[in-house]
Write an enzyme that holds these catalytic residues in place. Structure first.
Site, PDB file in Angstrom:
ATOM      1  N   LYS A  78      66.517  56.355  28.247  1.00 31.02           N
ATOM      2  CA  LYS A  78      67.542  57.140  27.563  1.00 31.02           C
ATOM      3  C   LYS A  78      66.977  58.300  26.740  1.00 31.02           C
ATOM      4  O   LYS A  78      67.710  59.209  26.380  1.00 31.02           O
ATOM      5  CB  LYS A  78      68.385  56.226  26.674  1.00 31.02           C
ATOM      6  CG  LYS A  78      69.202  55.227  27.464  1.00 31.02           C
ATOM      7  CD  LYS A  78      70.162  55.940  28.386  1.00 31.02           C
ATOM      8  CE  LYS A  78      71.210  54.990  28.909  1.00 31.02           C
ATOM      9  NZ  LYS A  78      72.305  55.710  29.554  1.00 31.02           N
TER      10      LYS A  78
HETATM   11  N1  PMP Z   1      69.167  49.674  31.539  1.00 29.81           N
HETATM   12  C1  PMP Z   1      69.238  49.789  30.208  1.00 29.81           C
HETATM   13  C2  PMP Z   1      68.458  48.852  29.345  1.00 29.81           C
HETATM   14  C3  PMP Z   1      70.061  50.786  29.642  1.00 29.81           C
HETATM   15  O1  PMP Z   1      70.139  50.904  28.298  1.00 29.81           O
HETATM   16  C4  PMP Z   1      70.809  51.648  30.506  1.00 29.81           C
HETATM   17  C5  PMP Z   1      71.733  52.665  29.915  1.00 29.81           C
HETATM   18  N2  PMP Z   1      72.981  52.095  29.530  1.00 29.81           N
HETATM   19  C6  PMP Z   1      70.710  51.484  31.896  1.00 29.81           C
HETATM   20  C7  PMP Z   1      69.851  50.491  32.358  1.00 29.81           C
HETATM   21  C8  PMP Z   1      71.531  52.278  32.887  1.00 29.81           C
HETATM   22  O2  PMP Z   1      71.308  53.645  32.896  1.00 29.81           O
HETATM   23  P1  PMP Z   1      72.474  54.720  33.148  1.00 29.81           P
HETATM   24  O3  PMP Z   1      73.300  54.820  31.896  1.00 29.81           O
HETATM   25  O4  PMP Z   1      71.746  55.968  33.453  1.00 29.81           O
HETATM   26  O5  PMP Z   1      73.334  54.258  34.289  1.00 29.81           O
END
Ligand code: PMP
Length: 470
Positions: free
Chosen positions: A53
């Site tokens: 992130k």
């Molecule tokens: N894994 C974790 C630990 C996350 O914090 C996130 C983000 N919510 C994701 C996967 C998924 O990523 P995205 O928001 O880009 O779909």
């Protein structure tokens, strides 16, 4: 990317921590069974805020700076319960913005502390209110944006710069690290930024690359990919992925295949990944690696596959990397007896030392009570229980010695009670309750043999695990 005036590049002097975002390592799994395939892991926990992130935090903020939505001295607002808050707090700290995070009250204390330590103002609000309620976290973020001059509510779930960052950075990095030879990418979806950005990039440069979604049981995303229908969502333990509605900024048509993984397999796979490969990922990593391994083993030809590791495991040390938590949640089996011994979270025969010897100091006893969050400790000599020391015993002894130099240096034997009230393993739940009502924990003893103690939390966890089917 190699513009020397770009301080994000990280080469030479003058680079800030923001330069450490992206360009994360790629490693190959050498020990887990990947069938005929080679499986590689893109390690996003190497970002300075500890997750994938950080990339979107930086990308969304810099896009807003470029088009004037965010000006120097401005305020960044986001409603998030996860890694995006940490990433944004980091970027705001380094770029000198005020950062306000609105966080639902189910979030772990560690994450809130990390955001506050980075200088963010954290407002904790209620989890149990519907969208539109003034205390609901997204509603509060919109309200703060409207009331604060120079504020920008980032809205990662709706923000097109979220997938755009992955299209511009994560995608090219993966392609280059794989020597442009790649057959499939496995990832999870929260906001869908990662999979949408990667999908768009690879459709453009290498349209044969398969995009595989790893999704927790209960999420409606995988069933939607498989059938085109929206199902009733359930609940799951894995954090950061799986959704109960379609992600607004995502393009689900980019997903070729979806694999559903249950919580148990996700968590156990994350633990295996650490033991076998030395990669300590978070819970969504477990889901993604479990799905990737399934997909790889199913292939009949050698494929080159990349799995995304979105964050690291340190945030989950007291959860999935804790054997007791795993047992409490029913994710690992342990020996059962059909009596009160099954309620003991830390059983003495499992080498758990939630006890003190009589010659330990009162300082040691207090430290152990704090560590295990209990108010009393059995005193054991040669594996036999000879006494009990609780907070009252400790306090009385220390107060009695208050004038002395080292009141906490006395041995436990000087303060312990030797009049013991214990329960045999076959005693009833009512006996346990009676012990609690007297202000004690229940000490389980079978003749001379000490088995462990049952706390209120242990009983609650046992009741939840063993609740009658509705
Ligand atoms: N894994 C974790 C630990 C996350 O914090 C996130 C983000 N919510 C994701 C996967 C998924 O990523 P995205 O928001 O880009 O779909």
């Amino acid at each position: 990317m190699n513009d020397p005036s770009d301080t994000r590049n990280g080469s030479g002097s003058g680079a800030s921590m923001l330069a450490a975002i992206g360009n994360t390592p790629m490693v190959e799994l050498r020990n887990l069974d990947t069938g005929p395939c080679r499986l590689f892991a893109k390690l996003e926990q190497f970002n300075p805020g500890g997750s994938i992130k950080d990339r979107i935090a930086l990308g969304m903020v810099e896009a807003a700076e470029r088009d004037g939505r965010l000006e120097p001295g401005g305020t960044i607002v986001e409603a998030t319960s996860g890694n995006t808050g940490i990433g944004l707090a980091l970027v705001a700290a380094l770029k000198g913005y005020r950062m306000i995070l609105i966080i639902p009250d189910k979030m772990s204390q560690e994450k809130i502390q990390q955001c506050r330590a980075l200088g963010a103002e954290v407002i904790v609000t209620r989890t149990d209110v519907p969208p539109g309620h003034p205390l609901q976290y997204q509603t509060m973020a919109a309200d703060i944006e409207a009331r604060t001059p120079g504020a920008l509510y980032i809205r990662q779930h709706y923000n097109p710069d979220n997938p755009a960052v992955h299209e511009a950075t994560t995608g090219p990095e993966i392609r280059q690290q794989m020597d442009e030879d790649i057959d499939a990418i496995v990832g999870g979806i929260g906001t869908a930024g990662t999979m949408t950005g990667l999908g768009r990039y690879f459709r453009r440069v290498a349209p044969g690359v398969k995009m595989i979604l790893a999704d927790p049981v209960g999420s409606l995303l995988a069933p939607y990919v498989q059938t085109g229908e929206l199902t009733e969502p359930g609940a799951w333990v894995v954090e950061g992925i799986g959704e109960d509605e379609l992600p607004p900024v995502g393009d689900m048509s980019l997903i070729d295949e979806a694999i559903i993984v249950n919580d148990r397999d996700s968590l156990l796979t994350a633990r295996d990944l650490l033991k076998a490969e030395g990669i300590m990922g978070g819970s969504s990593t477990g889901t993604i690696i479990a799905a990737a391994l399934q997909w790889c083993r199913r292939q009949t030809e050698a494929r080159r596959v990349v799995a995304i590791v979105p964050d690291g495991g340190d945030k989950y040390l007291s959860k999935m990397y804790d054997d007791h938590w795993m047992a409490d949640q029913g994710f690992v089996e342990r020996k059962t007896y059909g009596d009160l011994r099954d309620l003991i979270a830390r059983r003495h025969d499992e080498h758990e030392d939630v006890t003190v010897p009589p010659d330990a100091t009162l300082a040691i006893a207090l430290g152990k009570m704090r560590l295990f969050n209990i108010s009393q400790l059995p005193v054991l000599e040669d594996d036999r229980i000879i006494g009990l020391i609780d907070e009252t015993d400790l306090l009385q002894r220390v107060l009695a010695n208050a004038g002395k130099r080292n009141a906490f240096g006395e041995p436990v034997s000087a303060a312990m009670t030797t009049r013991l009230e214990t329960l045999p393993p076959e005693a009833s739940l009512a006996d346990v309750r009676a012990a609690f009502d007297k202000g004690f924990v229940a000490l389980i003893r079978d003749g001379n043999r000490y088995w462990g103690l049952v706390t209120r939390t242990d009983l609650l966890n046992w009741l939840r695990r063993n609740r009658p089917a509705a």
